[in-house]
Design an enzyme around this catalytic site. Structure first.
Site, PDB file in Angstrom:
ATOM      1  N   SER A   1       0.789  -1.269  -0.017  1.00 57.50           N
ATOM      2  CA  SER A   1       0.003   0.037  -0.031  1.00 57.50           C
ATOM      3  C   SER A   1       0.927   1.229   0.248  1.00 57.50           C
ATOM      4  O   SER A   1       1.877   1.476   0.592  1.00 57.50           O
ATOM      5  CB  SER A   1      -0.750  -0.140   1.335  1.00 57.50           C
ATOM      6  OG  SER A   1      -1.523   1.263   1.443  1.00 57.50           O
TER       7      SER A   1
ATOM      8  N   GLU B   1       0.140   3.778   1.657  1.00 62.92           N
ATOM      9  CA  GLU B   1       0.249   4.284   3.110  1.00 62.92           C
ATOM     10  C   GLU B   1       1.462   3.937   3.877  1.00 62.92           C
ATOM     11  O   GLU B   1       1.918   4.585   4.582  1.00 62.92           O
ATOM     12  CB  GLU B   1      -1.023   3.522   3.963  1.00 62.92           C
ATOM     13  CG  GLU B   1      -2.177   4.144   3.325  1.00 62.92           C
ATOM     14  CD  GLU B   1      -2.498   5.421   4.189  1.00 62.92           C
ATOM     15  OE1 GLU B   1      -1.778   5.821   5.160  1.00 62.92           O
ATOM     16  OE2 GLU B   1      -3.400   6.379   3.527  1.00 62.92           O
TER      17      GLU B   1
ATOM     18  N   TYR C   1      -1.860   0.348  10.355  1.00 64.31           N
ATOM     19  CA  TYR C   1      -2.123  -0.474   9.161  1.00 64.31           C
ATOM     20  C   TYR C   1      -0.941  -0.479   8.266  1.00 64.31           C
ATOM     21  O   TYR C   1      -0.480  -1.316   7.587  1.00 64.31           O
ATOM     22  CB  TYR C   1      -3.472   0.116   8.355  1.00 64.31           C
ATOM     23  CG  TYR C   1      -3.559  -0.102   6.847  1.00 64.31           C
ATOM     24  CD1 TYR C   1      -4.142  -1.501   6.654  1.00 64.31           C
ATOM     25  CD2 TYR C   1      -3.198   0.700   6.053  1.00 64.31           C
ATOM     26  CE1 TYR C   1      -4.232  -1.910   5.160  1.00 64.31           C
ATOM     27  CE2 TYR C   1      -3.175  -0.022   4.567  1.00 64.31           C
ATOM     28  CZ  TYR C   1      -3.708  -1.003   4.416  1.00 64.31           C
ATOM     29  OH  TYR C   1      -3.840  -1.412   2.851  1.00 64.31           O
TER      30      TYR C   1
END
Length: 350
Positions: free
Chosen positions: A133, A135, A156
């Site tokens: 990801s 992120e 996460y």
């Protein structure tokens, strides 16, 4: 005669999993999916693809399991003996990961190790795709590419960084075909209703239908690189068809704020943002990621992948879908974009 390929998808019932299943069925794969047993039906995104009109001989099978259960993962890998594993399953909501950090680490992080270890122990030639990801980049200065240092800013993101490095370690340590697709934000009409883009388009449709008056949001200044999910699952498939395993950044190369998304969506339907948007502190993250923007040069050069759907296109596609679902008259520009850019598409109209 070429033997039919088998693919196992974790996270099959999610946005990406459902589009990927359609793509693989259209390509003639036998598709297997890992899904969790739930007290309510959670297969709405895949119910329509048990029968593929483009390929009536295509097959799809569901297997109950959990990314926290290594024994069942081992059983599924052994019994299915897939050619390719697409690991998309996770606790994937960034804001929620602050509330359940241990669970997020167990499922999103260790779940990857459980699958990699099951593949290693199977001693079969299985290609593995890890859904990494954007992120993971967190506080890194954009644009971000395959060489950018990770600065995760949520539980996460930390779990995804762990999974990324485990995939690389299994690749280098055991000579496994394990690749990371570092996907930047990608949306669609099948996006979960708690994710901000879908929350906006669904909320506007509810306002137009007279069911709601206000849309409550958090940080409107956060900037993201937003693309269209069906295109991104094609990139996943292309990554596993490459000659060798590697890591790829997948994105559009543009960044837009949540405010920009609101502007596009409200303008499309002729409403004023000020009349309907309210800020609620409960939707802010303890630590925010200010800006994410991909540098997709490597994926374009090596894979030949490039996004077709623009940011403005994406907003219109999602607004048309949520307005249609609310029983409203649809402007139709989103439908026209899909027809023009994709022609006879392999996924179902949402």
């Amino acid at each position: 005669m070429t033997q039919q390929k088998k693919a196992l998808i974790t996270g099959l019932t999610g946005q990406d999993g459902s589009y990927l299943a359609e793509l693989l069925l259209h390509k003639g794969y036998e598709v297997h999916g890992l899904i969790r047993r739930a007290s309510t039906f959670n297969t709405s995104r895949i119910d329509h693809i048990y029968v593929d009109p483009h390929n009536p001989n295509a097959q799809m099978y569901l297997h109950y399991g959990d990314l926290a259960d290594s024994e069942q993962i081992n059983n599924i890998i052994y019994n299915v003996a897939p050619d390719e594993v697409y690991h998309l399953g996770a606790q994937s909501h960034v804001r929620v990961s602050f509330d359940i950090p241990e669970y997020t680490g167990n499922v999103t992080g260790l779940g990857t190790t459980r699958i990699l270890e099951a593949i290693r122990r199977s001693r079969k030639d299985i290609r593995f795709y890890q859904a990494s990801s954007s992120e993971m980049f967190g506080g890194a200065t954009p644009p971000q590419d395959e060489e950018t240092q990770f600065v995760p800013r949520s539980p996460y993101a930390c779990a995804k960084v762990y999974s990324y490095w485990m995939a690389k370690n299994y690749r280098e340590g055991y000579n496994m075909f394990a690749s990371n697709g570092i996907l930047f934000n990608h949306e669609s009409p099948r996006r979960g209703e708690t994710f901000v883009t879908r929350k906006i388009t669904r909320g506007i449709a509810s306002i137009l239908a007279g069911k709601e008056k206000y849309l409550y949001l958090g940080n409107l200044e956060a900037k993201r690189d937003w693309g269209f999910s069906p295109e991104y699952v094609e990139a996943m498939w292309m990554i596993l068809q490459a000659d060798k395993p590697d890591d790829f950044v997948i994105g559009t190369g543009e960044t837009h704020s949540i405010n920009d998304f609101l502007d596009e969506a409200f303008s499309y339907v002729g409403l004023n943002i000020e009349d309907h948007v309210r800020i609620d502190q409960k939707y802010f993250r303890p630590t925010e990621v200010d800006a994410l923007m991909a540098n997709p040069d490597k994926s374009e050069k090596v894979l030949g992948w490039k996004a077709k759907v623009t940011f403005e296109d994406l907003v219109k596609i999602m607004m048309d879908s949520d307005m249609r679902a609310a029983g409203l008259e649809v402007p139709g520009e989103g439908d026209e974009i899909i027809s023009k850019k994709f022609g006879e598409k392999w996924w179902k109209k949402d």
